[in-house]
Enzyme design. Structure first.
Site, short mmCIF file in Angstrom:
data_model
loop_
_atom_site.label_atom_id
_atom_site.label_comp_id
_atom_site.label_asym_id
_atom_site.label_seq_id
_atom_site.Cartn_x
_atom_site.Cartn_y
_atom_site.Cartn_z
N TRP A 160 41.08 38.70 37.55
CA TRP A 160 40.62 38.11 36.29
C TRP A 160 40.04 36.71 36.44
O TRP A 160 39.35 36.22 35.55
CB TRP A 160 41.77 38.05 35.27
N ARG A 169 30.92 40.12 44.77
CA ARG A 169 31.34 40.00 46.17
C ARG A 169 31.76 41.35 46.75
O ARG A 169 31.72 41.55 47.97
CB ARG A 169 32.49 39.00 46.28
N LYS A 184 37.17 48.82 38.98
CA LYS A 184 38.16 48.61 37.93
C LYS A 184 38.38 47.11 37.78
O LYS A 184 39.11 46.49 38.55
CB LYS A 184 39.49 49.29 38.27
N GLU A 260 42.18 40.93 49.74
CA GLU A 260 42.14 39.48 49.59
C GLU A 260 43.30 39.12 48.68
O GLU A 260 43.25 39.34 47.47
CB GLU A 260 40.79 39.05 49.00
N LEU A 261 44.37 38.58 49.29
CA LEU A 261 45.65 38.47 48.60
C LEU A 261 46.01 37.00 48.32
O LEU A 261 45.12 36.18 48.15
CB LEU A 261 46.72 39.19 49.42
N CYS A 294 42.82 31.55 44.32
CA CYS A 294 43.61 31.76 45.54
C CYS A 294 43.30 30.71 46.59
O CYS A 294 44.12 30.46 47.48
CB CYS A 294 43.35 33.17 46.09
N GLU A 391 52.69 30.35 45.01
CA GLU A 391 51.36 29.97 44.55
C GLU A 391 51.44 29.49 43.10
O GLU A 391 51.93 30.20 42.23
CB GLU A 391 50.42 31.17 44.67
#
Length: 490
Positions: A160, A169, A184, A260-261, A294, A391
């Protein structure tokens, strides 16, 4: 921007699912509400896809796969380039939609249109550069042909926080490689992806190549798609726990995956750093996107000899921020995405303060409407504080100190994550040592923002697998074939 203008624009954004080149309602007739986090108001009602809708989208992607893979690279490139041009022509529309559904200030949203659009342009150029090789085998008995081929239908799950850039990307390299996709988008910010899909359609994309399903039931929709043997690639950007669950699901089909975490980026300031540059970099690395990135600097590790001055300067800068609705021209900090984000930020700040941290500015949620948290600076962060492990994803700049280079490296690497790091030093040799010693997939050396469509984006350790962007990005959607032919000379 007036309310009437907001409404008129949102009326032009599609509100359905895009499957096989057709906009349609959910098979259940259900809708989901999209809310402006700055006001708490519902700004759109869009189709809420069912698992059956998800499978229909995969059907369409599979049906279009062979023809799209056989489409000449130049034609694929031209479509992506037209899409880039159309996005730039509608820059203000994209920026406003992002601000309304996600909350970021308009100036930052415009920046994302520039950044996100670059993936369309970059991969339009990369589409014609897919290469292989040809040559004799060492024995001289034959010739080896190594060729690259589209991996097949892909399932792309976007977050989001950067609604345009995260979509382009993933979509752009997939299309450039000759893959069809099911996308999605996040339920919190789906409108930007729907607007992008409209642009791709206008750019001449054939039916079924891109399919978009918006849903409030992500797990239920995703599971059967991932389990279907026709799917050959899964790309996800989001939290590490969700990524781990998706990897488990992908294992049964041996899917190609890109993940991509999470991140826990250290921002290291040495005693020889140019503090003016370091403060500029800190503000960009921490408060871009309201801290909801991130790549946001999460742990500020500052040499003890300059820590007080650094904290003083960043506090002065933060005190100059204007918090409010992103559509207001003077606003620099918008709302957090939802109440959960505010609550988490409150918890992390409270834990740090309970362990001895000092609040130099901010440190509290702001009165509504909307989900706002005051931009905050904390000093004296103690070892063991939750804010050093988790985080933040909010506008909180937390400062800890160090005395030696060895200690700085140890503190920076003391995390299971390894997405990006930032280092400020005027010592060239030290900078080179940090490149070698810090365990992250990306690094900003005297730079506070590293993202670029021409560069490989991705992390080490629990921060993910694979790369997006750069020359490496298209390779995530290609598979290699080796062919041996007889020696043509006998």
């Amino acid at each position: 921007m007036t309310v009437t203008q907001d409404t008129n624009l949102l009326d032009t954004v599609p509100d359905g699912l895009f499957i096989g080149g057709t906009w349609r309602a959910s098979s259940s007739g259900a809708t989901l509400a999209v809310t402006n986090p700055a006001t708490g108001e519902v700004i759109a009602e869009i189709a809420d896809a069912t698992p059956e809708d998800g499978m229909a989208a995969l059907d369409a992607a599979d049906a279009a796969a062979a023809a799209w893979a056989a489409t000449p690279a130049r034609e694929r490139a031209d479509i992506l380039r037209r899409a880039f041009d159309l996005v730039q022509q509608r820059k203000e529309d994209f920026a406003l939609v992002m601000t309304l559904e996600m909350g970021k200030p308009l100036a930052e949203a415009r920046g994302e249109v520039t950044y996100g659009g670059e993936f369309l342009r970059w991969f339009s150029e990369e589409a014609t550069r897919i290469q292989g090789r040809y040559g004799p085998n060492p024995e001289g008995t034959g010739r080896m042909i190594v060729s690259q081929h589209p991996v097949g239908p892909c399932f792309l799950i976007t977050p989001w926080n950067f609604p345009l850039a995260m979509a382009t990307r993933k979509i752009a390299p997939a299309l450039a490689a000759g893959c069809t996709v099911v996308v999605k988008p996040a339920a919190l910010t789906p409108l930007t992806t729907l607007l992008l899909t409209q642009v791709l359609e206008e750019a001449g994309l054939p039916a079924g190549v891109v399919n978009v399903v918006t849903t409030s039931k992500s797990s239920a929709l995703s599971a059967p798609i991932i389990a279907d043997p026709r799917l050959r690639k899964l790309s996800f950007t989001g939290s590490t726990p969700v990524g781990q669950r998706l990897l488990e699901q992908a294992a049964s089909g041996v899917l190609r995956t890109s993940m991509e975490l999470g991140g826990n980026a250290p921002f290291v300031v040495f005693d020889d750093a140019d503090l003016d540059k370091a403060v500029d970099g800190a503000i960009a690395a921490k408060f871009r996107n309201i801290g909801q990135a991130c790549t946001a600097a999460n742990r500020f590790i500052v040499h003890r000899s300059v820590a007080d001055e650094f904290a003083h300067r960043v506090t002065e800068r933060v005190n100059g921020f204007t918090v409010g609705r992103g559509t207001d021209p003077d606003v620099t900090i918008g709302p957090l995405i939802d109440e959960n984000a505010v609550a988490k930020t409150e918890e992390l700040v409270a834990d740090a303060v309970s362990r001895g941290a000092r609040v130099t500015t901010g440190g509290e949620r702001l009165a509504g409407p909307g989900t706002f948290y005051a931009p905050t600076v904390l000093t004296g962060i103690a070892s063991g504080s939750d804010i050093l492990r988790e985080e933040i994803f909010g506008p909180v700049l937390a400062i800890a100190t160090f005395d030696t280079e060895e200690e700085a490296v140890r503190l920076a690497n003391d995390t299971e994550y390894g997405l990006v790091s930032y280092v400020y030093t005027e010592d060239l040799a030290r900078g080179q040592r940090m490149i070698e010693r810090l365990g992250t997939g990306m690094m900003g050396l005297n730079v506070g923002v590293v993202s670029n469509a021409a560069a490989p984006f991705g992390g080490w350790k629990m921060s993910g697998l694979g790369r997006e962007g750069g020359a490496e990005g298209i390779g995530e959607y290609l598979q290699t074939k080796y062919t041996l032919t007889p020696n043509p000379f006998g």
